[in-house]
Scaffold this active site. Sequence first.
Site, PDB file in Angstrom:
ATOM      1  N   GLU A 168      -2.856   6.407  -8.100  1.00 45.98           N
ATOM      2  CA  GLU A 168      -3.398   7.413  -7.505  1.00 45.98           C
ATOM      3  C   GLU A 168      -3.429   8.590  -8.002  1.00 45.98           C
ATOM      4  O   GLU A 168      -2.413   8.896  -8.506  1.00 45.98           O
ATOM      5  CB  GLU A 168      -2.879   7.808  -5.741  1.00 45.98           C
ATOM      6  CG  GLU A 168      -4.173   9.122  -5.451  1.00 45.98           C
ATOM      7  CD  GLU A 168      -4.067   8.491  -3.870  1.00 45.98           C
ATOM      8  OE1 GLU A 168      -3.288   7.702  -2.722  1.00 45.98           O
ATOM      9  OE2 GLU A 168      -3.571  10.039  -3.496  1.00 45.98           O
TER      10      GLU A 168
ATOM     11  N   HIS B  86      -7.445   9.354   5.157  1.00 44.18           N
ATOM     12  CA  HIS B  86      -6.512   8.722   6.297  1.00 44.18           C
ATOM     13  C   HIS B  86      -7.104   8.664   7.355  1.00 44.18           C
ATOM     14  O   HIS B  86      -6.385  10.318   7.698  1.00 44.18           O
ATOM     15  CB  HIS B  86      -5.283   7.800   5.700  1.00 44.18           C
ATOM     16  CG  HIS B  86      -4.488   7.494   4.522  1.00 44.18           C
ATOM     17  ND1 HIS B  86      -4.002   7.978   3.277  1.00 44.18           N
ATOM     18  CD2 HIS B  86      -5.193   6.218   3.811  1.00 44.18           C
ATOM     19  CE1 HIS B  86      -4.446   8.284   2.264  1.00 44.18           C
ATOM     20  NE2 HIS B  86      -5.027   6.101   2.575  1.00 44.18           N
ATOM     21  N   GLY B  87      -7.124   7.924   8.485  1.00 43.27           N
ATOM     22  CA  GLY B  87      -7.481   7.989   9.988  1.00 43.27           C
ATOM     23  C   GLY B  87      -8.091   8.580  10.134  1.00 43.27           C
ATOM     24  O   GLY B  87      -9.321   8.190   9.925  1.00 43.27           O
TER      25      GLY B  87
ATOM     26  N   ASN C 296     -10.282   0.298   0.921  1.00 44.50           N
ATOM     27  CA  ASN C 296      -8.972   0.426   1.684  1.00 44.50           C
ATOM     28  C   ASN C 296      -9.525   0.998   3.494  1.00 44.50           C
ATOM     29  O   ASN C 296      -9.818   1.461   3.924  1.00 44.50           O
ATOM     30  CB  ASN C 296      -8.326   0.931   1.639  1.00 44.50           C
ATOM     31  CG  ASN C 296      -7.454   0.206   0.169  1.00 44.50           C
ATOM     32  OD1 ASN C 296      -7.106  -0.173   0.320  1.00 44.50           O
ATOM     33  ND2 ASN C 296      -5.986   1.573  -0.396  1.00 44.50           N
TER      34      ASN C 296
ATOM     35  N   ASP D 283       2.394   4.968  -5.278  1.00 39.47           N
ATOM     36  CA  ASP D 283       1.402   6.644  -5.424  1.00 39.47           C
ATOM     37  C   ASP D 283       2.570   7.245  -5.491  1.00 39.47           C
ATOM     38  O   ASP D 283       3.131   8.354  -4.553  1.00 39.47           O
ATOM     39  CB  ASP D 283       1.353   6.121  -3.542  1.00 39.47           C
ATOM     40  CG  ASP D 283       0.765   7.956  -3.443  1.00 39.47           C
ATOM     41  OD1 ASP D 283       0.470   8.811  -3.676  1.00 39.47           O
ATOM     42  OD2 ASP D 283       0.256   7.323  -1.910  1.00 39.47           O
TER      43      ASP D 283
ATOM     44  N   THR E 276      -6.844   2.383  10.310  1.00 38.60           N
ATOM     45  CA  THR E 276      -6.864   2.627  11.837  1.00 38.60           C
ATOM     46  C   THR E 276      -7.768   1.795  12.009  1.00 38.60           C
ATOM     47  O   THR E 276      -7.912   1.904  13.190  1.00 38.60           O
ATOM     48  CB  THR E 276      -7.695   3.884  11.421  1.00 38.60           C
ATOM     49  OG1 THR E 276      -6.267   5.233  10.215  1.00 38.60           O
ATOM     50  CG2 THR E 276      -7.535   5.417  12.606  1.00 38.60           C
TER      51      THR E 276
ATOM     52  N   ASP F 158       0.808  -0.980  -0.222  1.00 39.46           N
ATOM     53  CA  ASP F 158      -0.199   0.081   0.416  1.00 39.46           C
ATOM     54  C   ASP F 158       0.732   1.411   0.000  1.00 39.46           C
ATOM     55  O   ASP F 158       1.831   1.263   0.755  1.00 39.46           O
ATOM     56  CB  ASP F 158      -0.594  -0.126   1.046  1.00 39.46           C
ATOM     57  CG  ASP F 158      -1.846   0.646   1.226  1.00 39.46           C
ATOM     58  OD1 ASP F 158      -2.189   1.480   0.228  1.00 39.46           O
ATOM     59  OD2 ASP F 158      -2.540   1.058   2.421  1.00 39.46           O
TER      60      ASP F 158
HETATM   61  P1  13P Z   1      -7.977   3.893   7.306  1.00 40.62           P
HETATM   62  O1  13P Z   1      -7.161   4.420   7.819  1.00 40.62           O
HETATM   63  O2  13P Z   1      -8.904   5.974   7.015  1.00 40.62           O
HETATM   64  O3  13P Z   1      -8.955   3.365   6.906  1.00 40.62           O
HETATM   65  O4  13P Z   1      -7.417   3.955   5.563  1.00 40.62           O
HETATM   66  C1  13P Z   1      -7.401   3.226   4.524  1.00 40.62           C
HETATM   67  C2  13P Z   1      -6.182   3.280   3.405  1.00 40.62           C
HETATM   68  O5  13P Z   1      -6.532   3.833   3.457  1.00 40.62           O
HETATM   69  C3  13P Z   1      -4.357   2.427   3.500  1.00 40.62           C
HETATM   70  O6  13P Z   1      -4.514   3.125   2.177  1.00 40.62           O
END
Ligand code: 13P
Length: 280
Positions: free
Chosen positions: A133, A177-178, A227, A103, A230, A81
């Site tokens: 991406e 993300h997060g 995906n 990425d 978190t 990833d």
């Molecule tokens: P989250 O941590 O928000 O679930 O995102 C995961 C992600 O997109 C990993 O590339």
Amino acid sequence: MSLVKMTDLLAKADGTYAVGSFNVSDMEMAMGAIKAAEDMHAPMIIQIAEGRLRYSPLDLLGPIMVAAAKKCKMPVAVHLDHGGTMETIKLALDLGFTSVMFDGSKYPLEENIARTKEVIALARKYNAAVEAEIGRVGGAEGDYKAVDIAVTSVEEAKRFAEETGVDALAVAIGTAHGNYKSKPQLRIDRLKEIAAVVKCPLVLHGGTGLTEEDFKNCLHNGIRKINIATASYDSSAREIKAIHDAKPEANYFDFSNAIVEGTYKNIKKHMQIFGLENKA
Ligand code: 13P
């Protein structure tokens, strides 16, 4: 059933379900993921982001992920990833990952296209698939500085997919993300426009914190890979804290088992939402 290519899993996702791609950081998380896939009879992707390798070196974790996929009775793809460097991407491919993400979202479009093409040329030698991406998902996956969302342009996504021939394309449609600090404003309108002109499967990053309705809206309108990172880390940390609070005599193995359970619960929950039960 074991180790498979990500593209084989995504090709079958027909808009009634999307394939979950779950980040793991150790053997316990990989074990929780296998347990969820087998319980749900679901296909799965497990992945690790380059930004997390400080905690889980790829040369140590990678073989565990590949072994976990081979051990699992369901089809599992193993994916890098947010790969940022050729060195890490090549290591993942050497270790037997069946796909890698490059990425290049921080680069201008032309440079993202050129660098993605280089990664695709390398991955093809391993019969592996590539995700890229376009636009920019917000936040940060791992130790990088958080970035603002740059919603994907339809024209750029079309051009990027056509010129690179990439296998899967991550789009920025309002997610980050997060954990979200405020409710994300999803651009399903933009997703529909992109899905109408881009032929390869589309990927949703930043899954943690979206509602069941959000996920369904995305998978019904073109998203084929979702995906989740978190939420699994948080679920495992919650399990550890619960055992610590409930059982003062808890030992190391109680805590490592809590990671397996926390990951298992979170992945199973998301597999149910993504419509993955009995799709293996
Ligand atoms: P989250 O941590 O928000 O679930 O995102 C995961 C992600 O997109 C990993 O590339």
